[in-house]
Design an enzyme around this catalytic site. Structure first.
Site, mmCIF file in Angstrom:
data_model
loop_
_atom_site.group_PDB
_atom_site.id
_atom_site.type_symbol
_atom_site.label_atom_id
_atom_site.label_comp_id
_atom_site.label_asym_id
_atom_site.label_seq_id
_atom_site.Cartn_x
_atom_site.Cartn_y
_atom_site.Cartn_z
ATOM 1 N N HIS A 91 0.801 -1.228 0.000
ATOM 2 C CA HIS A 91 0.000 0.000 0.000
ATOM 3 C C HIS A 91 0.831 1.274 0.000
ATOM 4 O O HIS A 91 0.293 2.373 -0.087
ATOM 5 C CB HIS A 91 -1.003 -0.003 1.162
ATOM 6 C CG HIS A 91 -0.431 0.234 2.521
ATOM 7 N ND1 HIS A 91 -0.486 1.452 3.138
ATOM 8 C CD2 HIS A 91 0.219 -0.588 3.380
ATOM 9 C CE1 HIS A 91 0.077 1.367 4.343
ATOM 10 N NE2 HIS A 91 0.512 0.139 4.507
ATOM 11 N N CYS A 106 0.739 13.737 16.794
ATOM 12 C CA CYS A 106 0.219 15.049 17.161
ATOM 13 C C CYS A 106 -1.158 14.882 17.780
ATOM 14 O O CYS A 106 -2.025 14.280 17.184
ATOM 15 C CB CYS A 106 0.138 15.861 15.879
ATOM 16 S SG CYS A 106 -0.687 17.397 15.980
HETATM 17 N N1 PLP Z 1 8.188 0.303 7.825
HETATM 18 C C1 PLP Z 1 8.093 1.537 7.317
HETATM 19 C C2 PLP Z 1 9.341 2.300 6.993
HETATM 20 C C3 PLP Z 1 6.844 2.101 7.106
HETATM 21 O O1 PLP Z 1 6.754 3.344 6.598
HETATM 22 C C4 PLP Z 1 5.693 1.355 7.444
HETATM 23 C C5 PLP Z 1 4.348 1.960 7.304
HETATM 24 O O2 PLP Z 1 4.107 3.076 7.737
HETATM 25 C C6 PLP Z 1 5.836 0.067 7.950
HETATM 26 C C7 PLP Z 1 7.097 -0.438 8.132
HETATM 27 C C8 PLP Z 1 4.625 -0.792 8.277
HETATM 28 O O3 PLP Z 1 4.034 -1.207 7.072
HETATM 29 P P1 PLP Z 1 2.594 -1.913 6.976
HETATM 30 O O4 PLP Z 1 1.601 -0.823 6.988
HETATM 31 O O5 PLP Z 1 2.594 -2.632 5.654
HETATM 32 O O6 PLP Z 1 2.472 -2.869 8.088
#
Ligand code: PLP
Length: 649
Positions: free
Chosen positions: A211, A336
């Site tokens: 996503h 926030c």
């Molecule tokens: N790692 C990073 C750098 C992310 O930006 C995110 C999501 O915000 C995640 C891990 C977690 O991903 P997921 O939403 O697919 O669990």
């Protein structure tokens, strides 16, 4: 209503039209279970295999494996579980494994949380160690060199989600060359934005999430290097070659496949140089709109799709609100809350000053962005800057803007400071000044040409006294030896009473029953009230909150109803003009307008609205308590309002 401009791509993205088509096709025509051996199952399996092969080619995984899962949080769990189980087995066999679980100080929370969780559950008792980053947000390689001999497992990221800072994976790999530590790289923000050739690195695990790059939520991938230890997180029917049980998310895989195809075949996404050009345009508009803006990561070390910035004197909430009003979606760089922004641990780790860390805003887009969208975003950014300047929030002289007068409320962490503004004499009295609001008050007064006449505190006792303030008088009434209330009077009539932290029950006999009481703290009263209203407060009979349908009905049945926009003036000014007519009464100015509404003979329905429904509910509650029965709040605010209502947004 203007078109939404979505600049929060690092949080999630929309779904690529081709990915939607592929998901629909997988559900409608290719719905088989890939584990079934009949033709319907074989077709589904062929589709899944093709996506896996494409992912392997794109990521250059060599003999490594790619498994499908629900997203990066699951991929991170699986990698951590696999590494820690292997470490435990090695230790049980008597091998030296190192004592440290090292993770970058700016990792996504999923990483340290997963490390702590599995370390505890598996009873490993290893020490979690934060790897510091430098002022640019890059991992400190000297610190890593020092930790490497003791490291059992190292977790770093390809690019940071808040700042876009790209890690030096080659440097980290070289630093770990002689170490036996296992290595996970969170590649979530790197997919489609950074060249990845995983098979030619010493990376053991690399989680990905669909996503973040135009696939739907709930689909992800995990890369596991050939020979890297592996323990399944989910056991069952043995799907994904036994690596991750559970029937695969075929619609998600098909959609991810369409995104990977777009990446591999080209022609859909913008080139890196185009993305750099887009970011430079946005940065230039931000600089023009917000003099004094600082970017919180060096642009040349960050993904071309991410900007993280702070503006002196403006909170992230104010910036988010004004962007939201202009229909531009961005996010706070830090967690926030409505009351007070928490600082960002990422910016803290980079050693940035507290004000930058707690007021940061992230603007991020994806490689599907277009020239047209970026140009429109730039125009709206400049509009937002103008709106904030005209509201007197940026300490620049304002021209043509409405000059605030009467009573104005400024709130910080639940404490209210009240400003009394006498427009003819341009004199201002500040009641219960808060140090953190000092700059804000100075710039408000300075921008609108007001002079500070006095600062009064309800936390002082003393003699009762009185002084003139324009055509009014201000009278001090001692509540006890250490506390006072201030009464703003027109002739003999007391219009307002500023009562600080005193409970309403303490004011009887000292404050006239009909004066509008303006308390010093949210718990005592959010806006204003009166002692008579409090004594008579009875449960209102009609529902306070209206949804879009109820509002449309009310407007039809009672065309005299008045819509009142309680967003702040800068939010109202940032809206694209052309919405339904509404009165402008920012919540901070509500107390100034209450007497007029209460005095109206006909008392038409007043429907308050704001961004999300919180402020409008406060306004409607305030009016209802004061006896105005026909006060309502639009539930969910402009964010959920039906387009037919044409509220300014
Ligand atoms: N790692 C990073 C750098 C992310 O930006 C995110 C999501 O915000 C995640 C891990 C977690 O991903 P997921 O939403 O697919 O669990």
């Amino acid at each position: 209503m203007s078109k939404e401009i979505y600049l929060d791509g690092n949080a999630t993205t929309c779904v690529l039209p081709a990915a939607i088509d592929a998901a629909v096709q997988a559900m409608r025509d290719c719905f088989g279970n890939p584990s079934s051996t009949h033709a319907t199952g074989l077709k589904a399996k062929a589709m899944m295999d093709a996506v896996r092969q494409r992912a392997k080619r794109l990521l250059g995984v060599g003999n490594g494996r790619i498994m499908f899962n629900s997203g990066a949080t699951e991929g991170i769990q699986t990698a951590v579980l696999s590494a820690l189980c292997a470490l435990r087995e090695r230790r049980e066999r008597g091998e030296a494994i190192g004592a440290l679980l090292v993770y970058g100080a700016t990792e996504h929370k999923a990483v340290p949380e997963a490390l702590a969780h599995w370390n505890r559950l598996l009873g490993l008792g290893l020490e979690l160690k934060k790897l510091p980053v430098d002022g640019d947000g890059r991992h400190d390689l000297a610190a890593l060199r020092a930790l490497a001999p003791q490291a059992a497992f190292v977790c770093t990221m390809a690019a940071n989600n808040e700042t876009g800072v790209v890690s030096d994976l080659v440097g980290i790999g070289a630093t770990l060359a002689a170490s036996k530590a296992l290595w996970m790289v969170d590649c979530v923000q790197g997919l489609g934005k950074l060249p990845l050739d995983l098979g030619n690195t010493r990376i053991d695990y690399a989680p990905f999430s669909g996503h973040k790059l135009y696939a739907p939520k709930g689909i992800g991938m995990l890369y596991v290097r050939e020979g890297a230890p592996y323990t399944p997180l989910v056991m069952g029917g043995g799907q994904e070659a036994g690596l991750r049980s559970g029937t695969e998310n075929m619609a998600g895989i098909a959609a991810l496949g369409a995104v990977l195809a777009a990446l591999e075949e080209g022609g859909t996404f913008r080139s890196p140089s185009e993305l750099h050009g887009f970011r430079d345009k946005l940065a230039a508009s931000l600089r023009a709109a917000f003099p004094g803006i600082v970017f919180n990561a060096p642009l040349d070390k960050a993904l071309p799709t991410t900007l993280n910035f702070s503006v002196p004197g403006l909170s992230s909430k104010e910036l988010l609100d004004v962007f939201d009003a202009a229909n531009v979606r961005v996010s706070a760089g830090s967690a926030c809350s409505a009351a007070k922004a928490a600082p960002s641990y990422v910016l803290d780790a980079m050693g940035l000053p507290a004000w930058r860390s707690s007021s940061a805003v992230r603007m991020s887009f994806g490689p599907l962005a277009s020239e047209e969208i970026i140009n429109e975003a730039c125009a709206r950014i400049e509009r937002c800057g103008m709106a904030l300047r005209d509201a007197g929030l940026m300490d620049t002289p304002v021209s043509g803007a409405v000059v605030p007068e009467g009573v104005l409320q400024l709130s910080l962490a639940g404490n209210h400071t009240w400003l009394l503004l006498d427009e003819p004499s341009r004199q201002c009295i500040v009641i219960d000044h808060q140090a953190e609001l000092g700059e804000r008050i100075d710039s408000l007064l300075h921008s609108h040409g007001y002079k500070l006449a006095a600062r009064l505190s309800t936390r002082d006792g003393g003699e009762t006294d009185s002084f003139a303030f324009g055509a009014h008088a201000v009278r001090r009434v001692a509540l006890d030896s250490t506390r006072s209330a201030y009464l703003l009077c027109s002739g003999d009539k007391v219009d307002y009473a500023f009562t600080g932290l005193a409970a309403l029950s303490e004011l009887a006999g000292k404050v006239p029953a009909d004066a509008l009481v303006c308390a010093g703290r949210e718990e005592v009263n959010a806006c204003c009230t009166s002692l008579r209203a409090e004594a008579q407060a009875s449960k209102a009979s009609t529902e306070l909150n209206l949804d879009s349908i109820a509002l449309a009905r009310l407007l039809e049945a009672q065309p005299q109803a008045v819509l009142v926009d309680v967003r702040e003036t800068y939010e109202q000014a940032a809206c694209i003009p052309g919405g339904r007519a509404a009165e402008s009464v920012p919540l901070s100015r509500l107390a100034a307008f209450v007497p007029g509404w209460l005095a109206a003979v006909d008392q038409p329905p007043l429907v308050f609205f704001c961004r999300s429904g919180n402020r409008s509910a406060k306004a409607a509650q305030c009016l209802r308590r004061l006896g105005y029965r026909n006060a309502y709040s639009l539930a969910g605010g402009v964010a959920l309002a039906a387009p037919e209502l044409a509220l300014a947004a």
